[in-house]
Design a protein around this motif. Structure first.
Motif, PDB file in Angstrom:
ATOM      1  N   GLY A   1      -9.313 -32.042 -31.063  1.00 59.94           N
ATOM      2  CA  GLY A   1      -9.849 -30.928 -29.850  1.00 59.94           C
ATOM      3  C   GLY A   1     -11.024 -30.445 -30.113  1.00 59.94           C
ATOM      4  N   ALA A   2     -11.926 -31.008 -30.809  1.00 64.93           N
ATOM      5  CA  ALA A   2     -13.133 -30.365 -30.938  1.00 64.93           C
ATOM      6  C   ALA A   2     -14.434 -31.543 -31.200  1.00 64.93           C
ATOM      7  N   ILE A   3     -15.482 -31.517 -30.516  1.00 64.56           N
ATOM      8  CA  ILE A   3     -16.487 -32.376 -30.315  1.00 64.56           C
ATOM      9  C   ILE A   3     -17.822 -31.647 -30.982  1.00 64.56           C
ATOM     10  N   ASP A   4     -18.620 -32.397 -31.784  1.00 66.09           N
ATOM     11  CA  ASP A   4     -19.880 -31.882 -32.228  1.00 66.09           C
ATOM     12  C   ASP A   4     -21.142 -32.578 -31.512  1.00 66.09           C
ATOM     13  N   LEU A   5     -21.719 -31.745 -30.491  1.00 64.62           N
ATOM     14  CA  LEU A   5     -22.701 -32.468 -29.918  1.00 64.62           C
ATOM     15  C   LEU A   5     -24.147 -31.878 -30.555  1.00 64.62           C
ATOM     16  N   SER A   6     -23.922 -30.943 -31.621  1.00 60.01           N
ATOM     17  CA  SER A   6     -25.265 -30.199 -31.900  1.00 60.01           C
ATOM     18  C   SER A   6     -26.417 -31.123 -32.151  1.00 60.01           C
ATOM     19  N   ALA A   7     -26.056 -32.485 -32.480  1.00 61.43           N
ATOM     20  CA  ALA A   7     -27.266 -33.195 -33.093  1.00 61.43           C
ATOM     21  C   ALA A   7     -27.686 -34.206 -31.894  1.00 61.43           C
ATOM     22  N   ALA A   8     -27.154 -33.956 -30.619  1.00 58.11           N
ATOM     23  CA  ALA A   8     -27.524 -34.538 -29.458  1.00 58.11           C
ATOM     24  C   ALA A   8     -28.896 -33.873 -28.697  1.00 58.11           C
ATOM     25  N   ALA A   9     -29.520 -34.587 -28.589  1.00 64.15           N
ATOM     26  CA  ALA A   9     -30.813 -34.163 -27.907  1.00 64.15           C
ATOM     27  C   ALA A   9     -30.634 -34.649 -26.238  1.00 64.15           C
ATOM     28  N   PHE A  10     -30.203 -33.739 -25.591  1.00 68.23           N
ATOM     29  CA  PHE A  10     -29.851 -34.064 -24.182  1.00 68.23           C
ATOM     30  C   PHE A  10     -31.153 -34.252 -23.612  1.00 68.23           C
ATOM     31  N   ASP A  11     -32.413 -33.671 -23.852  1.00 64.69           N
ATOM     32  CA  ASP A  11     -33.673 -34.097 -23.193  1.00 64.69           C
ATOM     33  C   ASP A  11     -34.055 -35.231 -23.462  1.00 64.69           C
ATOM     34  N   GLN A  12     -33.567 -35.982 -24.745  1.00 67.23           N
ATOM     35  CA  GLN A  12     -34.066 -37.485 -24.687  1.00 67.23           C
ATOM     36  C   GLN A  12     -33.011 -38.356 -24.341  1.00 67.23           C
TER      37      GLN A  12
ATOM     38  N   GLY B   1       4.676 -33.903 -13.450  1.00 69.65           N
ATOM     39  CA  GLY B   1       4.741 -32.439 -14.129  1.00 69.65           C
ATOM     40  C   GLY B   1       3.562 -32.017 -14.103  1.00 69.65           C
ATOM     41  N   CYS B   2       3.423 -31.272 -15.308  1.00 73.19           N
ATOM     42  CA  CYS B   2       2.095 -30.398 -15.622  1.00 73.19           C
ATOM     43  C   CYS B   2       1.782 -30.367 -16.672  1.00 73.19           C
ATOM     44  N   VAL B   3       0.521 -30.449 -17.264  1.00 73.41           N
ATOM     45  CA  VAL B   3      -0.103 -30.442 -18.581  1.00 73.41           C
ATOM     46  C   VAL B   3      -1.236 -29.560 -18.767  1.00 73.41           C
ATOM     47  N   THR B   4      -1.669 -29.067 -19.705  1.00 69.31           N
ATOM     48  CA  THR B   4      -2.976 -28.369 -20.074  1.00 69.31           C
ATOM     49  C   THR B   4      -3.827 -29.052 -21.249  1.00 69.31           C
ATOM     50  N   TYR B   5      -5.130 -29.473 -20.772  1.00 71.55           N
ATOM     51  CA  TYR B   5      -6.015 -30.022 -21.747  1.00 71.55           C
ATOM     52  C   TYR B   5      -6.950 -28.889 -22.226  1.00 71.55           C
ATOM     53  N   ARG B   6      -7.534 -29.125 -23.404  1.00 71.50           N
ATOM     54  CA  ARG B   6      -8.348 -27.948 -23.915  1.00 71.50           C
ATOM     55  C   ARG B   6      -9.228 -28.692 -24.925  1.00 71.50           C
ATOM     56  N   LEU B   7     -10.676 -28.357 -24.894  1.00 76.48           N
ATOM     57  CA  LEU B   7     -11.377 -29.084 -25.744  1.00 76.48           C
ATOM     58  C   LEU B   7     -12.598 -28.025 -25.985  1.00 76.48           C
ATOM     59  N   LYS B   8     -13.071 -28.017 -27.384  1.00 78.53           N
ATOM     60  CA  LYS B   8     -14.149 -27.256 -27.558  1.00 78.53           C
ATOM     61  C   LYS B   8     -15.230 -27.956 -28.098  1.00 78.53           C
ATOM     62  N   ALA B   9     -16.530 -27.595 -27.591  1.00 75.34           N
ATOM     63  CA  ALA B   9     -17.597 -28.431 -27.810  1.00 75.34           C
ATOM     64  C   ALA B   9     -18.726 -27.680 -28.452  1.00 75.34           C
ATOM     65  N   ASN B  10     -19.381 -28.153 -29.810  1.00 77.71           N
ATOM     66  CA  ASN B  10     -20.624 -27.478 -30.212  1.00 77.71           C
ATOM     67  C   ASN B  10     -21.719 -28.148 -29.314  1.00 77.71           C
ATOM     68  N   LEU B  11     -22.714 -27.399 -28.933  1.00 78.06           N
ATOM     69  CA  LEU B  11     -23.893 -27.632 -28.435  1.00 78.06           C
ATOM     70  C   LEU B  11     -25.213 -27.625 -29.141  1.00 78.06           C
ATOM     71  N   PRO B  12     -26.222 -28.326 -28.802  1.00 77.01           N
ATOM     72  CA  PRO B  12     -27.521 -28.209 -29.547  1.00 77.01           C
ATOM     73  C   PRO B  12     -28.401 -26.907 -28.835  1.00 77.01           C
ATOM     74  N   LYS B  13     -28.950 -26.255 -29.770  1.00 77.22           N
ATOM     75  CA  LYS B  13     -29.619 -25.010 -29.592  1.00 77.22           C
ATOM     76  C   LYS B  13     -30.612 -25.234 -28.102  1.00 77.22           C
ATOM     77  N   SER B  14     -31.076 -26.257 -28.135  1.00 75.14           N
ATOM     78  CA  SER B  14     -32.159 -26.406 -27.108  1.00 75.14           C
ATOM     79  C   SER B  14     -31.528 -26.255 -25.702  1.00 75.14           C
ATOM     80  N   VAL B  15     -30.240 -26.318 -25.500  1.00 73.14           N
ATOM     81  CA  VAL B  15     -29.778 -26.188 -24.179  1.00 73.14           C
ATOM     82  C   VAL B  15     -29.017 -24.847 -23.781  1.00 73.14           C
ATOM     83  N   LEU B  16     -29.360 -23.956 -24.735  1.00 75.20           N
ATOM     84  CA  LEU B  16     -28.776 -22.506 -24.494  1.00 75.20           C
ATOM     85  C   LEU B  16     -29.690 -21.564 -23.548  1.00 75.20           C
TER      86      LEU B  16
END
Length: 707
Positions: free
Chosen positions: A60-71, A126-141
């Protein structure tokens, strides 16, 4: 993570000397055509082939803090998401701590129908609920001074959903109601733009499905990236599918116009239909850009159009049937057309919930079709058919992509639909093949033009030759007319003789009736009856023959059973055969049917069997049998009677020859029945032949078209 495409690598590959040497040996066209297709394929190939390793969600969690979206562009939110089955929780529920359900984890993307979570299978609907937490790089804040926008691109969550980001409802796709009566499905890619001042985000998806009993959940990728990258990625995909639609539609119209001008070239019709079906696919699959053209179109209708477009399988088989008629099996084409045609009818008249159960079987049969097309292509190459190698090269990528699309449709892989891409490449190859064909046609026209000049130069000689032929034909016509005149002379003589006999007998009866005893009167009456019968039969045959010559007696074909015809004729001639104790035998091993005029064939069989009885000795046998060879049925009328010599056989069907003999019991004949038999047989598209040997009998054979 970005989708890297190494263009220098392609340039290095396509520019190598060995590559050019190989391609020039394979087909004598400019290799730039192939280079263009290689470029298109690598430029639009499935992203999975071109991606590096990227982060994945774990519990339920993904770490994208090291991802450089700009590049690096955009990242996939693939991996383990939290899932809650049978519940629709909002971010407020999670924040308040009211969620008491045990946490389960599910792979995204995947079809969750039937998967087991916390020891229980997920229902198909029927019905379900998905949930995910993602850590983002500081450059996108986002900051108070700079608001940086992020984008979320959702290709498909089956079949309706609500999306929250950081507790804010960002998107309603369809109506994700737990009440089936209020539920409305909507399947199309969507993008959401948002900003965040914190380095983590929470994504919550309420997913409801009462539409599809086979597929449930987020079964395709969800992308996260900068606003510009997400918009650029989405716009490129949409543009390419719209571009594919336009090119394929133009190709369809072009080939259909070619067919309307060249009706004998049905290959253009099949390729035009194939391109038309592919153009439909390009707007209803993957990005489903049809929603931008027809706003408000229902998901049910989109799926109907998509499944109808699957008729591209019989369309491509039909194309191959015209391209390689000797290598393509007609039965397999008809079987495939019947299967897809029946499924299309179900798609039109039934709801998606019914016909979707058969889709997997249809896709599996698609593998059979693709394998068969490979087989046909190899046979064509082996037989050295024209352009077979070039056509096979052009079809390799569509073959591979077709397998990818079928596996994706069966939910075995998660790549996407790429058939429009592949068939754009094929259109390039096909256009080149058409150029070669047109070039060859031009050369043929030039050759024909030169030949026409040569013919014109020798026109006078040709006219003289034709004049000689006409004179010869005129001489033959005069000879035929002379034969007819002689024939009519013979007929008139044959008609006079019976009347002389009748007049003589009637004169005797008139003058000497009182002096004649009962036996003499009976003998004279029998002779008069036989003479009258023979004359009537001659007149009847002559009347039928003359009506045929004048065109007043035209056959009315229908299905005729030879077995029934033989039995009916035997009943009619039983008395004639019984007088000479002759056996009538029908020797048929099965039912035989022909397509002919029933009355004419009855007259034919009656004449032949009557003649056979007449020339068969006491206690003999007359048999009728049949056999079939292809589309031709043969009927044999055989006897073990007196037979005929070769000289008599040659005169048998001549108008100017009188062929009439006494039967074995001194029966009289008209000598005209066989001429009428031949006329009747030929008028019905058949053929009459005879074999005979003196003392052993005769066999008359009729060959007729089968019903």
């Amino acid at each position: 993570m970005a989708h890297y495409i190494n263009f220098p690598m392609i340039q290095s590959f396509t520019g190598s000397g060995s590559y050019y040497t190989i391609m020039k040996k394979m087909f004598p066209c400019r290799v730039s055509v192939f280079n263009l297709c290689v470029f298109l394929w690598f430029a639009w190939a499935p992203a999975a082939l071109c991606e590096k390793n990227e982060p994945r969600a774990i519990k339920g969690a993904i770490d994208l803090s090291a991802a450089a979206f700009d590049q690096n562009g955009i990242a996939k939110l693939d991996g383990e998401w939290e899932i809650y089955v049978g519940k629709l929780y909002t971010p407020a529920d999670f924040a308040s701590g009211t969620v008491t359900e045990p946490v389960g984890y599910i792979k995204v993307p995947s079809n969750i129908a039937g998967q087991v979570i916390n020891g229980k299978p997920i229902p198909n609907m029927g019905c379900v609920t998905y949930r995910l937490k993602a850590n983002l790089p500081k450059s996108v804040l986002s900051t108070p001074d700079v608001k940086k926008m992020l984008g979320l691109y959702i290709i498909e969550v089956h079949a309706a959903y609500d999306l929250w980001i950081n507790g804010v409802l960002m998107l309603r796709q369809g109506v994700a109601s737990p009440d089936p009566e209020k539920f409305v499905a909507l399947l199309r890619p969507r993008r959401v733009l948002f900003s965040t001042p914190t380095d983590s985000i929470e994504i919550v998806i309420n997913n409801v499905n009462y539409f599809d009993n086979k597929i449930f959940g987020a079964d395709d990728h969800i992308y996260l990236g900068n606003e510009q990258d997400i918009l650029s990625y989405m716009n490129k995909k949409q543009f390419f599918y719209i571009f594919s639609f336009g090119v394929l539609l133009l190709a369809a119209i072009y080939h259909l116009f070619l067919f309307f001008n060249l009706r004998n070239e049905k290959i253009y019709l099949s390729f035009g239909l194939l391109a038309l079906l592919l153009s439909l696919q390009s707007v209803v699959e993957s990005e489903r850009v049809i929603h931008y053209v027809l706003a408000g179109i229902s998901t049910e209708l989109v799926f109907k159009i998509w499944f109808i477009s699957l008729n591209l399988f019989p369309a491509i088989l039909l194309f191959y049937r015209h391209l390689y008629p000797k290598e393509t099996n007609t039965f397999f084409l008809r079987l495939t057309t019947g299967i897809f045609g029946s499924f299309t009818l179900l798609v039109i008249v039934t709801p998606y919930s019914f016909y979707c159960r058969l889709v997997d079987y249809l896709f599996l049969y698609g593998f059979v079709v693709i394998g068969y097309l490979f087989y046909v292509s190899f046979k064509a190459i082996r037989a050295k058919r024209e352009y077979a190698v070039l056509t096979f090269i052009g079809m390799c990528i569509p073959f591979i992509v077709g397998i990818n699309d079928l596996l994706f449709g069966l939910d075995y892989i998660v790549t996407g639909y790429y058939s429009p891409v592949a068939f754009l490449i094929y259109v390039v190859f096909q256009s080149y093949i058409l150029t070669l064909k047109f070039s060859k046609t031009y050369q043929n026209n030039q050759r024909l033009s030169d030949e026409l000049i040569r013919i014109n130069e020798s026109l006078e000689k040709t006219v003289l030759e034709r004049t000689d032929e006409l004179q010869l034909a005129n001489a033959e016509l005069q000879q035929t007319n002379s034969a007819k005149d002689k024939f009519l002379s013979i007929i008139s003589h044959d008609l006079k003789n019976p009347f002389h006999i009748l007049l003589g007998y009637t004169e005797l009866l008139k003058e000497d009736l009182d002096d004649l005893n009962k036996s003499e009167i009976h003998s004279m009456a029998s002779a008069m009856h036989e003479t009258a019968s023979t004359s009537y039969k001659l007149l009847e045959n002559l009347l039928d023959w003359s009506r045929l010559q004048l065109g007043a007696y035209k056959p009315v074909p229908s299905v005729v059973s030879l077995n029934a015809l033989a039995n009916t004729t035997f009943q009619f001639l039983t008395q004639q055969a019984a007088v000479k104790n002759i056996t009538l035998k029908a020797d048929f091993d099965r039912e035989y049917q022909i397509f002919a005029d029933a009355k004419m064939m009855e007259a034919v069989l009656r004449n032949l069997i009557s003649n056979a009885i007449k020339f068969t000795h006491q206690g003999g046998e007359v048999s009728v049998s049949g056999n079939q060879s292809g589309k031709t049925v043969e009927l044999h009328v055989a006897d073990n009677g007196v037979g005929m010599e070769e000289e008599l056989l040659e005169k048998l069907f001549r108008l100017n020859e009188k062929v009439s003999r006494k039967g074995t019991a001194n029966e009289s004949g008209t000598g005209f029945g066989l001429l009428l038999v031949r006329e009747f047989v030929e008028k019905n598209g058949g053929e009459l032949t005879v074999k005979s040997e003196p003392g052993k009998g005769s066999v008359f054979t009729i060959r007729m078209p089968s019903a």
